[in-house]
Design a protein around this motif. Structure first.
Motif, PDB file in Angstrom:
ATOM      1  N   ARG A 115     -13.595 -25.010 -15.175  1.00  0.00           N
ATOM      2  CA  ARG A 115     -13.287 -26.067 -15.929  1.00  0.00           C
ATOM      3  C   ARG A 115     -11.588 -26.644 -16.935  1.00  0.00           C
ATOM      4  O   ARG A 115     -11.188 -25.623 -17.283  1.00  0.00           O
ATOM      5  CB  ARG A 115     -14.245 -26.439 -16.966  1.00  0.00           C
ATOM      6  CG  ARG A 115     -15.179 -26.333 -16.288  1.00  0.00           C
ATOM      7  CD  ARG A 115     -15.591 -27.610 -15.003  1.00  0.00           C
ATOM      8  NE  ARG A 115     -17.712 -27.560 -14.645  1.00  0.00           N
ATOM      9  CZ  ARG A 115     -17.501 -28.795 -13.937  1.00  0.00           C
ATOM     10  NH1 ARG A 115     -16.966 -29.613 -13.848  1.00  0.00           N
ATOM     11  NH2 ARG A 115     -19.006 -28.351 -13.198  1.00  0.00           N
ATOM     12  N   SER A 116     -11.200 -27.520 -17.001  1.00  0.00           N
ATOM     13  CA  SER A 116      -9.774 -27.608 -17.289  1.00  0.00           C
ATOM     14  C   SER A 116     -10.446 -27.976 -18.408  1.00  0.00           C
ATOM     15  O   SER A 116     -11.533 -28.268 -18.774  1.00  0.00           O
ATOM     16  CB  SER A 116      -9.151 -29.230 -16.967  1.00  0.00           C
ATOM     17  OG  SER A 116     -10.523 -30.267 -16.967  1.00  0.00           O
ATOM     18  N   ARG A 117      -9.598 -28.709 -19.350  1.00  0.00           N
ATOM     19  CA  ARG A 117     -10.276 -28.409 -20.970  1.00  0.00           C
ATOM     20  C   ARG A 117     -10.161 -30.584 -21.169  1.00  0.00           C
ATOM     21  O   ARG A 117     -11.091 -30.365 -21.845  1.00  0.00           O
ATOM     22  CB  ARG A 117      -8.234 -28.942 -21.590  1.00  0.00           C
ATOM     23  CG  ARG A 117      -7.763 -27.552 -21.953  1.00  0.00           C
ATOM     24  CD  ARG A 117      -6.482 -27.677 -22.952  1.00  0.00           C
ATOM     25  NE  ARG A 117      -5.155 -26.398 -22.866  1.00  0.00           N
ATOM     26  CZ  ARG A 117      -4.394 -26.462 -23.204  1.00  0.00           C
ATOM     27  NH1 ARG A 117      -4.087 -27.383 -24.433  1.00  0.00           N
ATOM     28  NH2 ARG A 117      -4.240 -25.097 -23.910  1.00  0.00           N
ATOM     29  N   THR A 118     -10.303 -30.920 -20.069  1.00  0.00           N
ATOM     30  CA  THR A 118     -11.393 -32.784 -20.239  1.00  0.00           C
ATOM     31  C   THR A 118     -12.652 -31.738 -19.541  1.00  0.00           C
ATOM     32  O   THR A 118     -12.995 -33.348 -19.649  1.00  0.00           O
ATOM     33  CB  THR A 118     -10.187 -33.091 -19.129  1.00  0.00           C
ATOM     34  OG1 THR A 118     -10.093 -32.983 -18.093  1.00  0.00           O
ATOM     35  CG2 THR A 118      -9.046 -33.670 -19.846  1.00  0.00           C
ATOM     36  N   GLY A 119     -12.631 -30.706 -18.819  1.00  0.00           N
ATOM     37  CA  GLY A 119     -14.259 -30.808 -18.451  1.00  0.00           C
ATOM     38  C   GLY A 119     -14.238 -30.584 -17.154  1.00  0.00           C
ATOM     39  O   GLY A 119     -15.009 -31.104 -16.470  1.00  0.00           O
ATOM     40  N   ASN A 120     -13.518 -31.141 -16.496  1.00  0.00           N
ATOM     41  CA  ASN A 120     -12.968 -31.650 -15.113  1.00  0.00           C
ATOM     42  C   ASN A 120     -13.348 -30.046 -14.195  1.00  0.00           C
ATOM     43  O   ASN A 120     -12.217 -29.168 -14.792  1.00  0.00           O
ATOM     44  CB  ASN A 120     -12.306 -31.972 -14.350  1.00  0.00           C
ATOM     45  CG  ASN A 120     -12.006 -33.691 -14.868  1.00  0.00           C
ATOM     46  OD1 ASN A 120     -13.593 -34.660 -15.097  1.00  0.00           O
ATOM     47  ND2 ASN A 120     -11.575 -34.224 -15.989  1.00  0.00           N
ATOM     48  N   ASP A 122     -11.389 -27.436 -12.687  1.00  0.00           N
ATOM     49  CA  ASP A 122      -9.899 -27.151 -12.062  1.00  0.00           C
ATOM     50  C   ASP A 122      -9.335 -26.497 -11.164  1.00  0.00           C
ATOM     51  O   ASP A 122      -9.778 -25.691 -10.332  1.00  0.00           O
ATOM     52  CB  ASP A 122      -9.672 -26.205 -13.253  1.00  0.00           C
ATOM     53  CG  ASP A 122      -8.031 -26.101 -12.901  1.00  0.00           C
ATOM     54  OD1 ASP A 122      -7.274 -26.182 -12.116  1.00  0.00           O
ATOM     55  OD2 ASP A 122      -7.425 -25.231 -14.220  1.00  0.00           O
TER      56      ASP A 122
END
Length: 506
Positions: A115-120, A122
């Motif tokens: 996951r990315s920092r935004t929760g999506n 990656d």
């Protein structure tokens, strides 16, 4: 100071006195074994010996009726594969369980996506990590490729990468090389050796005893739900292991093959081609013959045989059946002209798992069994019993689902449905995949009996010894072309292997 041998290292997993019963059937009867840090522990046994039930318990799919499982000395209670994965246990099933409409990378990290920092999700990191796993296994597959575009062997490698992506402490491999071509078997075994050196514990389940001898530090033999023998590395010959598995002296490995009479040509492929897949492929199958096709992954031999059943489009060449040119553009046409197909993935393409043994055996002859639009149950069951007796199919209740049978008996059902139709040319792909040492000779003998009746067999196998033992002629393919053709007196493993990697016809 030298590193301790696996047997002197701490156990990762301990299975002690595990028992499991289904109705009146005792699947496991107080089985015990352990897996240690940096060890490959092999489990071997015939189909029905209890291996699948034991693996299901270790992976949380089943719960034992008695006994205990300990992970690093702590009693373990797992009730689902997810719980097992969270404890560091990863199981790679023999049967493929990927999502065909998703990419390789998406399958490898399904439920475990970075996951990315935004929760999506990656995607870039996921593709990069998938590439690392694929490269580590020397697999030439793009992370962005759709799984539906991959062959069975490639899908099996993706399954193994998916398990390794969870960074397990214990890796369970159930028939990991059953779908692999010979070029990838060595790669997988090398990977197992690297993982063992890194301290991973591996449970290795395989019918291929030569592999077991090469890779296993210890071997446990199961028979009739019991652990009947334990061997250390290089502590037993193949014959001794087989004797422990079947409870009797092993017989000859392959049946004797007498030279067939030169019968009429039943099937002829003449300069067949499909743009981007194969080109200028020619071969013939005569009555009484077994003709093999050898080759490595990517040689496109599977595409050639699927073209015989309208499952792969062609744009050049001709197919002749019994001397007459035929346009076999659909499976219905191929079957009508006397061809039978036993695919490598028998559960997905050869059987209807939810249907009974009797129903599966009747699939190719429904019109003969039907009166006034209804299938005669009496005729269907009589046909089924004839095939069961002819092929010695072990089915306690033929009215139950064929999925309950062992791999070898399922393969006999696929064969039986085509024998019931009296097909003339049997196209057989990986006939002993997932079949135990006790069942293989029966499959081989069944193919011998087919040719004794004046029928022909076109055999595709990743096992070169199997091809050399059974076939009267072998055609070798490489990169979509025929690069060699040999009669039985010319069989030479080294020469055939050379043709399988050559771009030039011999």
């Amino acid at each position: 100071m030298a590193a301790p041998t696996p047997v002197h290292r701490a156990p990762i997993l301990e299975v002690e006195g595990v028992r499991k019963q289904f109705g009146s059937l005792i699947a496991l009867d107080h089985v015990s074994f352990d897996v240690r840090v940096g060890e490959v522990h092999a489990l071997v046994g015939e189909n029905g010996a209890g291996k699948s039930t034991l693996l299901s318990i270790m992976n949380g799919l089943q719960r034992p009726d008695d006994g205990e499982i300990r992970l690093h000395g702590v009693p373990l209670a797992i009730d689902s594969p997810l719980a097992a994965r969270r404890q560091g246990i990863a199981l790679v099933h023999q049967e493929i369980a990927l999502c065909p409409n998703m990419t390789v990378a998406e399958n490898i990290f399904l439920g475990n996506e970075p996951r990315s920092r935004t929760g999506n999700v990656d995607m870039a990191t996921m593709d990069a990590r998938a590439r690392e796993l694929l490269d580590a296994m020397s697999v030439q597959i793009e992370p962005g490729a759709m799984v539906s575009s991959l062959g069975l062997s490639q899908q099996q490698l993706v399954e193994i990468c998916k398990a390794l992506a969870t960074r397990p402490r214990l890796l369970i491999l159930d028939e990991p090389t059953a779908s692999l071509t010979s070029e990838h078997v060595d790669t997988l075994l090398d990977t197992c050796e690297r993982l063992r050196a890194a301290g991973l514990g591996i449970v290795y389940v395989s019918h291929r005893l030569e592999e077991v001898q090469r890779i296993a530090d210890r071997i446990t033999v199961l028979r009739d739900g019991r652990s009947v023998a334990h061997f250390g590395q290089r502590g037993a010959s193949v014959e001794e292991i087989v004797r422990a598995m079947v409870g009797r002296e092993p017989g000859d490995h392959f049946p004797a093959r007498d030279a067939p009479a030169q019968g009429k040509v039943l099937l002829e492929i003449d300069r067949l081609g499909a743009v981007g897949r194969f080109d200028d492929v020619s071969l013939e199958v005569r009555a009484g013959e077994i003709v093999g096709i050898a080759g490595l992954l990517g040689c496109e031999r599977e595409a050639v045989i699927r073209a015989l059943f309208g499952l792969q489009a062609t744009d050049s060449g001709q197919i002749r059946v019994a001397g007459a040119a035929r346009r076999l553009t659909t499976p219905r046409r191929a079957v009508h002209h006397g061809l039978a197909y036993l695919p490598a993935d028998r559960k997905a393409e050869g059987l209807v798992p939810a249907m009974s043994v009797h129903d599966n055996l009747a699939l190719t002859t429904l019109r003969r069994l039907t009166r006034f639009g209804l299938i005669s149950r009496r005729r269907r069951d009589a046909l089924g019993m004839r095939m069961i007796e002819r092929l010695d199919i072990k089915a306690r209740d033929p009215s139950r689902g064929v999925v309950n049978l062992s791999g070898g008996n399922q393969q006999k059902v696929v064969l039986g449905k085509w024998l019931a139709r009296d097909a003339q040319v049997f196209v057989v792909e990986e006939p002993t995949r997932g079949v135990d040492v006790g069942g293989k000779p029966q499959i081989w003998q069944a193919m011998q009996s087919i040719t004794a009746e004046g029928k022909g067999v076109l055999l595709v196998s990743s096992e070169l010894p199997e091809l050399m033992a059974l076939c009267d002629r072998i055609v070798v393919m490489s990169r979509g072309r025929v690069t060699g053709s040999f009669v039985r007196s010319e069989f030479d493993a080294e020469v055939i292997a050379h043709c399988a990697v050559s771009a030039v016809a011999r």
